[in-house]
Each structure stands twice: as C-alpha cells, then as structure tokens.
Write an enzyme that holds these catalytic residues in place. Structure first.
Site, PDB file in Angstrom:
ATOM      1  N   ASP A 172       0.856  -1.195   0.000  1.00 53.11           N
ATOM      2  CA  ASP A 172       0.000   0.000   0.000  1.00 53.11           C
ATOM      3  C   ASP A 172       0.892   1.247   0.000  1.00 53.11           C
ATOM      4  O   ASP A 172       2.105   1.153   0.111  1.00 53.11           O
ATOM      5  CB  ASP A 172      -0.940   0.004   1.209  1.00 53.11           C
ATOM      6  CG  ASP A 172      -0.189   0.123   2.535  1.00 53.11           C
ATOM      7  OD1 ASP A 172       0.772  -0.642   2.727  1.00 53.11           O
ATOM      8  OD2 ASP A 172      -0.538   0.984   3.364  1.00 53.11           O
ATOM      9  N   HIS A 490       1.737  -8.854  -3.518  1.00 55.04           N
ATOM     10  CA  HIS A 490       0.701  -7.852  -3.248  1.00 55.04           C
ATOM     11  C   HIS A 490       1.449  -6.533  -3.102  1.00 55.04           C
ATOM     12  O   HIS A 490       1.922  -6.182  -2.009  1.00 55.04           O
ATOM     13  CB  HIS A 490      -0.062  -8.218  -1.963  1.00 55.04           C
ATOM     14  CG  HIS A 490      -1.161  -7.252  -1.636  1.00 55.04           C
ATOM     15  ND1 HIS A 490      -2.438  -7.388  -2.118  1.00 55.04           N
ATOM     16  CD2 HIS A 490      -1.170  -6.119  -0.890  1.00 55.04           C
ATOM     17  CE1 HIS A 490      -3.186  -6.395  -1.670  1.00 55.04           C
ATOM     18  NE2 HIS A 490      -2.435  -5.591  -0.922  1.00 55.04           N
ATOM     19  N   ASP A 535       1.164 -17.478  -4.270  1.00 58.25           N
ATOM     20  CA  ASP A 535       1.811 -16.419  -5.044  1.00 58.25           C
ATOM     21  C   ASP A 535       0.754 -15.737  -5.902  1.00 58.25           C
ATOM     22  O   ASP A 535       0.673 -15.946  -7.107  1.00 58.25           O
ATOM     23  CB  ASP A 535       2.935 -17.009  -5.903  1.00 58.25           C
ATOM     24  CG  ASP A 535       3.697 -15.914  -6.654  1.00 58.25           C
ATOM     25  OD1 ASP A 535       3.519 -14.727  -6.305  1.00 58.25           O
ATOM     26  OD2 ASP A 535       4.464 -16.249  -7.582  1.00 58.25           O
ATOM     27  N   GLU A 544       2.171 -10.122   0.647  1.00 57.19           N
ATOM     28  CA  GLU A 544       2.483  -8.693   0.557  1.00 57.19           C
ATOM     29  C   GLU A 544       3.985  -8.508   0.806  1.00 57.19           C
ATOM     30  O   GLU A 544       4.673  -9.425   1.247  1.00 57.19           O
ATOM     31  CB  GLU A 544       1.672  -7.886   1.596  1.00 57.19           C
ATOM     32  CG  GLU A 544       1.840  -6.383   1.404  1.00 57.19           C
ATOM     33  CD  GLU A 544       0.737  -5.539   2.067  1.00 57.19           C
ATOM     34  OE1 GLU A 544      -0.179  -6.105   2.677  1.00 57.19           O
ATOM     35  OE2 GLU A 544       0.830  -4.300   1.949  1.00 57.19           O
TER      36      GLU A 544
END
Ligand code: 9MR
Ligand code: ZN
Length: 564
Positions: A172, A490, A535, A544
């Site tokens: 993020d 991620h 994965d 992530e």
C-alpha cells in the site's frame, strides 16, 4: 503486471527443466559454510549428484539423509549435504529418478546481487518523488506521488499540509512511523555493524556519488519524512495515509488525500511512535556524524525532544480514527519502545539519565531475546544496543549477553531439527513469517557478535537459504532473485505497471495460517502452516511485501557479504 504469452511459455519451459522436489538456495552458498539442499520426493532418494552448470561434469556425489517427516510443511524430507564442495562456480543438483534443481552458485560473493536488489528496493518505495530503476530495469518507474497532504481531524490540526517523502510502507502507499521505526532502525544497524563492507556498494540512486554511502542516503529519504512527523512539542504523529486503501494503481494515480493522523484528542501524538522515532533519530545521529554533522545534530535534537515528550506522555496509544481502515500498527504497550529510545540515546550521548532509565527498566524484558523482534516488540534492539554500545553496568551487560546466547542456543537447536532448517517455531508462522525468519537470522548474527560461534553464523545462513529457495515451494521469496522467484507480490506498483516481472528485491511476507484474504482462504483446508501461502497479488496476508520484512533481510545479506 501484464504477462505476455511468450514469457509464460519461456518460464514454463524453464520450469519443466527443474523439479520443485529438490530445493536449493537459488543464490547459493558460501565456500566455507555448510551446504544443504532438501529433497522432498515421492519415493526416498538414494543418491544425489552436484553437477557443474557448464558442461554437466559431476563435482560431488553423496547420499541423502534418511527420509523424515517435517511437521511444519507436511513434507517427507531428506537432506543432501555437500558442504565439503567449496570450489567457486555454478552448479545444480541431480537426484536420479527425481530430476534436477535450479542452478545455484558457490562463492564468496553469492549474496552481492540479492543485497543490492533488497537494499535498492527502498528506492523503489520512495514517495514524493519520481523513481526510475534505470536501464537495468527498463520500465520500472513511477512519477512523483502524494505530493500534497492534509491534517486529519484526529491530528489536532486542520487544513492542507505539505507532504515530505518517506517510503511507501508495503504493497500500500501508507507511511507509518511505528513500522518505519523498526525498519529504519534495522537498516541503520546494518550500517553500524557492516558499514566497512557496505560503504563502497553503489545502489544507483540519485544521490550516488555525493560522498555519503548510498545505504545512508537511501535511509535518509525516510528519516526526512519521519522528522516531518514531529510536532514542535517533540511528540510524533503516528501515520500519514489515506482514509482507505486505493485500488491497484500506480502511486501517482492515487488521488486520495494523504492525511497526517493522530490520537483524536490531546496530546494527539502517540507514545510508541514518538519513542520509536527517538530511538531511530539517536542512531541516525551516530551514523551521519562523519558525513553530515548538521544532520547528525538535527537528528539528536529531535531524538532528545521526542524522549522528553514520551516522559510526559508514556501511554498515549493509537487506534484508527472512525472511518479510517488503512494499517493501524496499533500497540498498547510502549514500554519496549521507550527502553529502546533510552538505550540508543545513551549509546549516542553517554548521558546518565538515559542510562539510568535503561538500568531501572531493562529487567522487565528478561529473559532477553526469546522472541524475534517485531514492529511492536523492539526490546531486543534495546537490550542488544546496550551491550554493543559498550554498556558499563556489568550486571546488565552480562545478563543480556547470557540470556541472548541461551536464546540463540535454542534457536540453533530448533533450526537444526527443522526439515527446511529455518528457525521458526509453530507460533512464528503468522502474518510476515518470512520477516520472522529474517529476524531470527539477525538475532543469530547479533549472538555471534557477542560470542563468535560458527553454530550461530551457520544457523543465520540457514534462514537465508530458506528465504532464497530452500523451502517447501522451491521458491525464492525475493523478487527477481534466483531462477525461480515468486512473481505476484501484493504490491501496487508491481500489479499496476506494464512490466512482466514484479519490482526487484522485495521479500514476500510468506506463509501465514491466519488466511486473512480471499486468495488464502481458497487454499485447500487443513494445510500445515508452512504451506499456507499463495503467489497471488490478491493475497495480502501471505504475499504482501513490507519495509519491515525487507530490513532484516538486508541485514542478513549484509552479514553474509565478504569483507570486514
Ligand atoms: O505487519 C502487520 C501484521 O503484523 C498485522 O497482523 C497486519 C494486520 O493488521 O498488518 C500488517 O501490516 C500491514 C499494515 O497494517 C499496512 N501496510 C501493509 C502491512 C503489511 O501487510
Ligand atoms: Zn507516494
């Protein structure tokens, strides 16, 4: 990430060559260290060969150990030990009737590339500036992002506010002081312990060649953001993020407001963030002194002010304000962060009040180092820095060393008994288990600094081997390292750009039986903990990436590089 058909075809052809049943460290092994591969075949193997990659000549022939069950993965494993092979070169393993492994190297510099990529990955995480990995990685770039910020009501202020760089936390685009604390602290420790060998290593970042070692220049990018999170009264706001996560878009496309958030009421700043900040700025003051005196002075002033704030406000915790669902990094106990701040401030200044605080409180964290350090648990760093800084209190120093070595002895025992020779106990398979693997490695390296012992050093390397491919998936958990790395982190830039491969040098969070996302929930039921991994870019709970997991990886790789 778009995957052209041609590339899919290529990697499939590659995959057909090597069997996933033979697991090696795909970067390789140091010449004088133990070299163990794991074979998990349908039928127990009776023989293995190590062949030279060029020409296939047999360099070593051996018998694998008897097959035994590995509880963490559910695999029946055999160890193929070729430690006595020390000649530098490129090799692969062959097990008759099973197949061949990925290629790997033996050499003093086998971790050079992985170190470069793992440390340089922080440049890729830079916020507030355009990033371009250059001709080596064409197309790996993004424009300047999150240039503007604003005060969130929970911060005690209102209106717009400039944004100041830093690293995106993970997959993020948030920036969080608590997680920056352990990450930046660990990287600064890497510099302090291995600076001599690291300072010549060029990371090809915009600051390269400016007279400051590149690793420190990269660290400074995040320190500058952390400094911007300190209020005039010394307290530090805990995070700067949007109210919710944006979609899988490039960072410059994210137009959600980047808010500085706080506790929602007086004093608005929070204790764990402020104490972590004090610890990190105290280390920065030591590290930058020879290169940038003014910056070292500024860091130290900031650290002292933060310490004073925490003395007044030891228990202000952070929880996401209503309507906010980005990462929380909530921690209701800041005593360990405070101990770390005291210890680092003492190590930098020698001032009695910091040492007095440390000596009055360190025993609350005894026995030392029974668990790996973690974003909310930094007491290991506090205790170790007292010893590494030459702490004169003999009782404290010897208790910390004795307990840390006793913990390391147990870790060595567990590592040797583990089927894939990582140091994880059952409870360590959690969100970011690969970070735990790396942090155990760091723990062993520190134990080795207290009391040099090849068992510690070798067990640290065993953890690295696990991360770089010697695991149940035969997968390198670091993007673009080894012949068979994971490919779908991620990680928003990796997903949103047009490159077939993910951004390089990023450690996957790894197996996590919590199954915190839909992709992990779809895995077969009743999997043993080491197998709960996929994965898949949707799997934030197992796949992530995060700055706090890459940092101990960088430390461990640095420890394994040649040089002083
Ligand atoms: O590393 C964090 C892990 O310990 C928590 O269990 C998890 C859920 O709260 O959050 C992890 O941290 C994430 C953070 O909140 C936001 N950025 C991504 C981090 C890694 O997944
Ligand atoms: Zn950004």
């Amino acid at each position: 990430m778009k995957i052209p058909l041609l590339l899919l075809a290529c990697s499939a052809a590659f995959a057909a060559e090597a069997t996933l049943e033979i697991k090696v460290d795909q970067a390789g092994y140091l010449p004088a260290a133990p070299k163990i591969a794991v074979v998990a075949a349908q039928k127990p193997a009776t023989e293995f060969l190590v062949r030279r990659s060029a020409g296939d000549a047999v360099a070593w022939r051996g018998k694998p150990s008897a097959s035994r069950p590995d509880a963490d993965s559910g695999d029946a494993v055999q160890l193929a030990n070729f430690s006595a092979l020390s000649e530098s070169g490129r090799y692969y393993l062959e097990v008759p009737g099973v197949g061949r492994s990925w290629n790997f190297a033996i050499g003093a510099d086998v971790y050079q590339r992985a170190y470069y990529l793992a440390m340089r990955s922080y440049y890729g995480q830079r916020c507030g500036t355009a990033v371009d990995l250059g001709p080596e990685f064409p197309g790996f770039r993004h424009d300047a992002c999150h240039l503007e910020g604003a005060w969130h009501a929970s911060s005690g202020k209102t209106g717009p506010r400039a944004s100041h760089g830093g690293w995106h936390d993970a997959g993020d685009y948030g920036r969080y002081v608590v997680n920056s604390g352990i990450s930046t602290g660990t990287l600064l420790w890497t510099w302090e312990m291995f600076g001599a060998r690291l300072s010549p290593i060029k990371l090809n970042i915009p600051e390269s060649g400016n007279g400051t070692p590149d690793i420190l220049s990269e660290i400074k990018w995040n320190l500058d953001w952390m400094l911007s999170m300190q209020d005039d009264d010394g307290g530090v706001w805990p995070k700067q993020t949007s109210e919710r996560f944006c979609g899988f878009i490039m960072p410059e496309k994210d137009t959600l407001v980047s808010y500085v958030m706080g506790a929602g009421q007086e004093p608005y700043k929070t204790s764990c963030a402020t104490a972590d900040f004090a610890a990190v700025m105290a280390i920065a003051a030591r590290a930058f002194r020879p290169f940038d005196r003014a910056y070292a002075d500024r860091s130290l002033v900031a650290a002292r002010k933060a310490w004073a704030w925490v003395e007044k406000h030891p228990d202000v915790t952070f929880h996401n304000p209503p309507g906010v669902n980005t990462g929380e990094y909530g921690d209701d106990n800041c005593a360990d962060e405070r101990l770390w701040a005291a210890a680092e401030l003492w190590r930098t200044t020698g001032d009695a009040p910091y040492e007095n605080y440390f000596l009055a409180h360190y025993a609350e964290f005894h026995p030392a180092a029974t668990r790996p350090q973690w974003w909310s648990k930094v007491s290991n760093l506090a205790l170790w820095t007292y010893v590494l800084g030459g702490g004169k209190n003999a009782a404290a120093s010897s208790a910390i060393q004795k307990e840390s070595l006793a913990a390391a002895d147990q870790i060595v025992e567990r590592t040797t008994a583990n089927g894939y020779r990582n140091s994880l106990a059952r409870i360590d398979y959690e969100w970011g288990s690969n970070g735990n693997v790396a942090n155990y490695g760091m723990q062993l390296v520190v134990a080795n600094a207290f009391h040099p012992d090849p068992r510690y050093r070798n067990a640290a390397l065993e953890n690295l081997h696990y991360l770089l491919g010697r695991n149940t998936f035969s997968l390198s958990f670091v993007t673009q390292v080894g012949e068979h790395p994971y490919r779908h982190p991620h990680h928003r830039p990796s997903a949103a750009d047009n490159n077939p491969e993910p951004w390089p040098g990023l450690l996957s969070g790894g197996p996590n039986p919590e199954r915190g996302d839909a992709a992990a929930k779809k895995l077969p039921p009743d999997l043993p903990p080491a197998k709960v991994y996929v994965d898949d870019e949707g799997s934030y709970s197992t796949n992530e990436i995060a700055i706090n997991w890459n940092a101990p990886l960088v430390f461990l790789l640095a420890a394994a590089l040649p040089g002083q």
